[in-house]
Design an enzyme around this catalytic site. Structure first.
Site, mmCIF file in Angstrom:
data_model
loop_
_atom_site.group_PDB
_atom_site.id
_atom_site.type_symbol
_atom_site.label_atom_id
_atom_site.label_comp_id
_atom_site.label_asym_id
_atom_site.label_seq_id
_atom_site.Cartn_x
_atom_site.Cartn_y
_atom_site.Cartn_z
ATOM 1 N N SER A 52 0.788 -1.237 0.000
ATOM 2 C CA SER A 52 0.000 0.000 0.000
ATOM 3 C C SER A 52 0.817 1.283 0.000
ATOM 4 O O SER A 52 0.237 2.375 -0.017
ATOM 5 C CB SER A 52 -0.955 0.010 1.205
ATOM 6 O OG SER A 52 -2.029 -0.863 0.983
ATOM 7 N N LYS A 55 -0.209 3.742 -2.598
ATOM 8 C CA LYS A 55 -1.281 4.733 -2.498
ATOM 9 C C LYS A 55 -0.771 6.170 -2.457
ATOM 10 O O LYS A 55 -1.521 7.105 -2.751
ATOM 11 C CB LYS A 55 -2.158 4.427 -1.281
ATOM 12 C CG LYS A 55 -2.954 3.124 -1.409
ATOM 13 C CD LYS A 55 -3.852 2.909 -0.214
ATOM 14 C CE LYS A 55 -4.739 1.674 -0.369
ATOM 15 N NZ LYS A 55 -4.020 0.416 -0.142
ATOM 16 N N SER A 109 -5.735 3.382 4.646
ATOM 17 C CA SER A 109 -5.225 2.478 3.608
ATOM 18 C C SER A 109 -6.325 1.595 3.028
ATOM 19 O O SER A 109 -6.106 0.408 2.761
ATOM 20 C CB SER A 109 -4.097 1.598 4.163
ATOM 21 O OG SER A 109 -3.271 1.128 3.122
ATOM 22 N N LYS A 214 2.950 6.403 5.615
ATOM 23 C CA LYS A 214 2.156 5.418 4.867
ATOM 24 C C LYS A 214 2.661 4.026 5.186
ATOM 25 O O LYS A 214 3.855 3.742 5.085
ATOM 26 C CB LYS A 214 2.238 5.657 3.353
ATOM 27 C CG LYS A 214 1.274 4.785 2.560
ATOM 28 C CD LYS A 214 -0.158 5.215 2.785
ATOM 29 C CE LYS A 214 -1.175 4.125 2.476
ATOM 30 N NZ LYS A 214 -1.261 3.077 3.505
#
Length: 316
Positions: A52, A55, A109, A214
């Site tokens: 992820s 993203k 997420s 993140k």
């Protein structure tokens, strides 16, 4: 000659400092912002799945397109993960603003949120992918490949070196820095308020000044993390890839923070309580205690078990 000796000594001291900070993540890169000085490096050029962390790229491409953040987006069945069958707290049929969808993709997420951003991109997923590839080239990420917006695909790969470039670029977007460092948000989902939280438990923790965050996880990528932090007056970007457990990823972050502040040495659980949420430390301590107890039990069983004579194999 003296200068060469001094340089060699400095290099050896730096290497010793790096070796004194054991890392559970398979790839690690810590870079001082502004100067580009490498503070810590481990397998930084290995190409690996990034989960992820993808993203952040998705968010940049969406924001670059200057789309209306107030436009309403409905989560569609096409946004449901059919690859990993991951769960989502954003139900099909829910209608949110594009800004709220982007926040859920970054802070929590959420995979359906990220998928819907690509689906509603002008020209659809194919144009979205073309925009991603153009952004990758513009950032000079020569070892990066991104096939889809969520990070669920193991084909989304990069290196820690390339991801520093992505993190630096993402940090220039106020919307991304805000959403990735929000600790929680209540969003109206089908007429009721639903509370969502940041997937990085260090965000909002006492003693942590985080400017970008993140997390990522898939079976292929392991536990991943991108963070930009400020500690002891220094700003640094941290890339952690393929840690086998969340506790290992957090301990790596703690050790790196101690390295930056000059505290030195490996962060023990007792010392770490000053820098991480209590629940996190208790969980890590519990796992360690459980592991030690299990090891002792196994040793006892080995000692107590009667020795068996090896069975002879029959000749064919």
């Amino acid at each position: 000659m003296i200068k060469k000796i001094a340089a060699a000594l400095l290099l050896s001291c730096s290497a010793a400092a790096v070796l004194a900070v054991p890392m559970g993540s398979q790839s690690v890169l810590v870079v001082e912002d502004g100067t580009g000085k490498i503070l810590l490096e481990k397998n930084a050029t290995d190409v690996v799945p990034i989960a992820s962390l993808t993203k952040l790229m998705t968010a940049m491409v969406v924001l670059d397109s200057k789309l209306d953040m107030n436009e309403q987006i409905s989560i569609d069945r096409q946004d449901v993960d059919m690859l990993k069958h991951s769960t989502s707290r954003v139900p099909v049929g829910a209608t949110l603003s594009r800004g709220e969808v982007l926040q859920l993709a970054l802070m929590s997420s959420d995979n359906r949120a990220a998928a819907s951003l690509a689906r509603t991109f002008p020209g659809g997923p194919e144009r979205f992918k073309a925009a991603v590839n153009a952004k990758i080239r513009a950032l000079g990420m020569t070892q990066t490949r991104i096939d889809e917006p969520t990070g669920l695909s193991p084909n989304n790969t990069s290196t820690a070196t390339d991801l520093v470039k992505m993190a630096t670029a993402a940090a220039a977007y106020p919307t991304i820095t805000q959403y990735t460092t929000d600790t929680r948000e209540v969003i109206n989902i089908k007429g009721r308020g639903v509370e969502y939280h940041n997937t990085n438990r260090l965000v909002g923790a006492k003693g942590w000044d985080i400017g970008l965050s993140k997390t990522g996880y898939t079976e292929e990528a392991g536990r991943c993390l991108i963070m930009r932090i400020k500690a002891a007056g220094k700003n640094a970007t941290i890339i952690l890839l393929n840690a086998r457990a969340n506790s290992a990823r957090i301990m790596d972050a703690l050790n790196i923070r101690r390295l930056i502040t000059g505290d030195g040495g490996r962060a023990t659980l007792a010392r770490a309580t000053r820098s991480a949420p209590t629940s996190l430390i208790k969980a890590s301590a519990g796992r360690m205690t459980k592991g030690k107890s299990a090891a002792k039990a196994n040793n006892y069983r080995k000692k107590a078990a009667p020795t068996k004579k090896p069975r002879r194999r029959r000749a064919n």
